[in-house]
Scaffold this motif. Sequence first.
Motif, PDB file in Angstrom:
ATOM      1  N   LYS A   1      -4.125   9.974   5.516  1.00 42.81           N
ATOM      2  CA  LYS A   1      -3.899   8.557   5.854  1.00 42.81           C
ATOM      3  C   LYS A   1      -4.694   7.612   4.957  1.00 42.81           C
ATOM      4  N   GLU A   2      -5.254   8.141   3.858  1.00 43.88           N
ATOM      5  CA  GLU A   2      -5.952   7.290   2.909  1.00 43.88           C
ATOM      6  C   GLU A   2      -4.957   6.343   2.259  1.00 43.88           C
ATOM      7  N   LYS A   3      -5.330   5.059   2.162  1.00 41.23           N
ATOM      8  CA  LYS A   3      -4.437   4.052   1.612  1.00 41.23           C
ATOM      9  C   LYS A   3      -4.942   3.586   0.249  1.00 41.23           C
ATOM     10  N   ALA A   4      -3.978   3.302  -0.628  1.00 44.92           N
ATOM     11  CA  ALA A   4      -4.286   2.740  -1.944  1.00 44.92           C
ATOM     12  C   ALA A   4      -3.376   1.536  -2.146  1.00 44.92           C
ATOM     13  N   GLU A   5      -3.973   0.446  -2.603  1.00 43.43           N
ATOM     14  CA  GLU A   5      -3.191  -0.761  -2.827  1.00 43.43           C
ATOM     15  C   GLU A   5      -2.402  -0.632  -4.120  1.00 43.43           C
TER      16      GLU A   5
ATOM     17  N   PHE B   1       0.824  -1.196   0.000  1.00 42.72           N
ATOM     18  CA  PHE B   1       0.000   0.000   0.000  1.00 42.72           C
ATOM     19  C   PHE B   1       0.866   1.256   0.000  1.00 42.72           C
ATOM     20  N   VAL B   2       0.279   2.332  -0.510  1.00 48.68           N
ATOM     21  CA  VAL B   2       0.843   3.670  -0.315  1.00 48.68           C
ATOM     22  C   VAL B   2      -0.179   4.430   0.513  1.00 48.68           C
ATOM     23  N   GLU B   3       0.325   5.329   1.362  1.00 50.13           N
ATOM     24  CA  GLU B   3      -0.555   6.056   2.272  1.00 50.13           C
ATOM     25  C   GLU B   3      -0.345   7.553   2.112  1.00 50.13           C
ATOM     26  N   HIS B   4      -1.453   8.282   1.972  1.00 49.02           N
ATOM     27  CA  HIS B   4      -1.383   9.741   1.885  1.00 49.02           C
ATOM     28  C   HIS B   4      -0.886  10.270   3.238  1.00 49.02           C
TER      29      HIS B   4
END
Length: 97
Positions: free
Chosen positions: A88-92, A81-84
């Motif tokens: 703290k929004e996560k994207a796979e 994941f990356v996290e803003h």
Amino acid sequence: MATTWLLFVDTDFGWRYKRPLKSGEPMFEKRTMTLNLSVQEMEVVERLAEEKGLSKTALLRQALRLYQSISKRLDDGEKVFVEHPTTKEKAELMVLS
């Protein structure tokens, strides 16, 4: 006379290898390849290399190590994941085969 040792460590794959360096042997054997990129791809490589203060070769080496690390984790069934930083929004992260 001191002996120079060649130590290979890959933390992602969990192996280590150490052996004495032979007389006259280069520290790392290098091989050359030709890479054909589109104009747009080459512009990306050049821009990123300049932004990061790296040579194009160093940038591509880092990219290969990153891809290798991510591929290994995905092959092992892990998710990446990356996290803003603020929301703290996560994207796979998905890697296409």
